[in-house]
Design an enzyme around this catalytic site. Structure first.
Site, short mmCIF file in Angstrom:
data_model
loop_
_atom_site.label_atom_id
_atom_site.label_comp_id
_atom_site.label_asym_id
_atom_site.label_seq_id
_atom_site.Cartn_x
_atom_site.Cartn_y
_atom_site.Cartn_z
N LYS A 79 0.86 -1.19 0.00
CA LYS A 79 0.00 0.00 0.00
C LYS A 79 0.89 1.24 0.00
CE LYS A 79 -3.94 1.90 2.64
NZ LYS A 79 -4.85 1.67 3.78
N SER A 154 -9.78 1.50 2.74
CA SER A 154 -8.93 2.30 1.87
C SER A 154 -7.86 1.48 1.15
CB SER A 154 -8.25 3.38 2.70
OG SER A 154 -7.39 2.79 3.67
N SER A 178 -9.93 -0.91 6.93
CA SER A 178 -9.34 -0.80 5.58
C SER A 178 -8.58 -2.00 5.06
CB SER A 178 -8.44 0.42 5.51
OG SER A 178 -9.23 1.56 5.38
N1 GLN Z 1 -13.17 3.70 6.03
C1 GLN Z 1 -12.66 4.11 7.30
C2 GLN Z 1 -12.30 5.57 7.23
O1 GLN Z 1 -12.45 6.14 6.19
C3 GLN Z 1 -11.50 3.27 7.69
C4 GLN Z 1 -10.26 3.64 7.00
C5 GLN Z 1 -9.08 2.80 7.38
O2 GLN Z 1 -9.21 1.76 8.02
N2 GLN Z 1 -7.91 3.29 7.02
O3 GLN Z 1 -11.86 6.15 8.18
#
Ligand code: GLN
Length: 487
Positions: A79, A154, A178
């Site tokens: 990532k 994400s 995410s």
């Molecule tokens: N979708 C969640 C957010 O936007 C989690 C994101 C993540 O785990 N990095 O905060």
């Protein structure tokens, strides 16, 4: 079968037995990326040259008969919020579009020492804020099962790359879901370790008390192998914990007879699509057939997890993101007349909509006068959520739920509705609030799209959830199915 279709553990054996060379495997993945990535768009940066160089190094060591570590010669990708020395690390943000870190994250160093071959850096929601990968400032990644749908987020690039076989495994980060939510959307396995199990040094911070790095792969066995390579104490991260790391592959052995599994009823609310519910309930039935003792239980504070997360995470983000001011990193506005204007213009243009929304919410929640009402209150509720888990784990070895309330949605469907987007993380956020480990694995299909089952465990008991996941996987036939969108 093509080389890119083999699991990490199969490749490991083939390489050890010199049935193939790392160069051959790496070339197979690089060709695959050339053919498929135009459709999937998982990669922000490709590092083909470096990958082949590393593959050749590993091959020549193997030729000389040197003993090599477990992941030697196997191609993977990361990532783009994991710092890679001298290789662009953008966080999918305009602010960091040209940032080349002067050092690598601890996990990157560990994989490198383990002989891993890095194919490149993967797309994500900007600064890991999002659930669909549509908040990337560069482009949206697509779901390999249906190219009109999102891969989740994400870590959407990390999940899609594994599903489309554009990397044999990948790393992502999970602040509120995410890793698990995109794993669920793309039909792959994704694990968020216990907070403190894996060093966060060199992970670009989003919400420091929630962030964890973890692996994606096509099988539970592979996830266990990768976790082994990245877990452990790191003096560079004061929140990483100095306790022994068990042998995760060893822990997969044996059955789950007599294990106690709790099914929290709050994770099956009315919003849950009935198809997803049916598929997950069938999965739970399978665990019961395998000898586990399954019981419904209650986690009364579950409904507060998401609202609490959306105070705590933005608050920490607003502080972590203060450093992107045009002076230290990446993008800088060139037309400003003075330094204050330069800060403001850089931040206004450098950050996308969602990131700015989080910074504003977080700054507000931390401001004097509102701190007690929002941030402090949220911390107290966080304790209640953690206690729910503590009392559940007095009775149960693990807890099982759906990973996300729906299957992958269509690109564009939720971009204008932040609340609908946030709801994708309804079932994943609590594990981050409590710091416990959780895994998502494919447990069936709904509308022809993968459905993920989440298994949550006690802090530092990754081996337990891996064992349950492995027992399930061995007795199901969802693995190895090819995503329709890329065949
Ligand atoms: N979708 C969640 C957010 O936007 C989690 C994101 C993540 O785990 N990095 O905060």
């Amino acid at each position: 079968m093509e080389l890119y279709e083999y699991s990490v553990s199969a490749l490991k054996k083939m390489l050890q037995n010199k049935k193939v060379s790392s160069r051959e495997v790496t070339e197979a993945f690089l060709d695959r990326i050339e053919i498929i990535d135009g459709k999937v768009q998982a990669y922000i940066t490709k590092t083909a040259e470096e990958a082949l160089k590393k593959a050749d190094e590993i091959d020549s060591k193997r030729q000389k008969g040197e003993e090599l570590p477990s992941l030697a010669g196997i191609p993977m990708a990361l990532k783009d919020n994991l710092c890679t020395k001298d290789i662009k690390t953008t966080c999918a943000s305009k602010n960091l579009y040209n940032f080349k870190p002067p050092y690598s994250a601890t996990v990157v160093e560990k994989l490198d020492k383990n002989g891993a071959v890095m194919l490149g850096k993967l797309n994500m929601d900007e600064f890991a804020m999002g659930s669909s990968c549509e908040n990337s400032r560069f482009f949206s990644t697509r779901n390999p099962w249906d190219l009109e749908r999102v891969p989740g987020g994400s870590s959407g690039g990390s999940a899609a790359a594994v599903a489309a076989r554009e990397a044999s495994y990948t790393l992502g980060s999970d602040t509120g879901g995410s890793i698990r939510q995109p794993a669920s959307f793309c039909g792959v396995v994704g694990l968020k370790p216990t907070y403190g199990r894996v060093s966060r040094y060199g992970l670009v911070a989003f919400a420091s008390s929630l962030d964890q790095i973890g692996p994606f792969a096509n099988t539970v066995e592979d996830v266990a192998l990768v976790l082994q390579a990245i877990a452990g104490h790191d003096p560079m991260d004061s929140t990483s914990v100095d306790i022994p790391v068990p042998d995760y592959s060893e822990a997969l052995q044996g059955d789950i007879k007599g294990m106690k599994i709790g099914i929290p009823r709050e994770y099956f609310p009315d919003e849950l699509s009935s198809d997803v519910k049916d598929v997950v309930q069938k999965g739970i039935k399978k665990l019961e057939d395998l000898g586990a003792i399954v019981e419904e239980c209650s986690m009364p504070h579950t409904e507060y997890a998401l609202p609490t997360y959306y105070i705590v995470a933005p608050a920490e983000a607003s502080s972590n993101l203060a450093r992107y001011d045009g002076v230290r990193y990446g993008y800088r506005d060139k037309d400003a007349k003075n330094v204050l204007e330069m800060f403001m213009k850089t931040r206004n243009e450098g950050f996308g909509e969602e990131v700015k929304r989080r910074i504003m919410i977080g700054t507000y929640a931390l401001s004097s006068g509102y701190y007690d009402a929002y941030y402090l209150k949220a911390l107290k509720v966080r304790t209640l959520i953690r206690r729910d888990f503590e009392s559940a784990f007095e009775k149960y070895d693990c807890l099982v739920s759906p990973t996300s309330p729906s299957v992958a949605f269509k690109l564009g469907d939720r971009v204008d509705d932040p609340l609908a987007m946030y709801l994708s993380d309804l079932f994943t956020v609590p594990a981050n609030m409590a710091g416990i480990p959780a895994i998502s694995l494919p447990c069936g299909f709904s509308e022809g799209l993968p459905v993920g089952m989440q298994i949550m465990g006690k802090a530092f008991a990754e081996e337990t959830i891996l064992k349950v996941a492995h027992a399930f996987e061995k007795n199901s036939d969802f693995q190895g199915q090819k995503p329709r969108g890329v065949e």
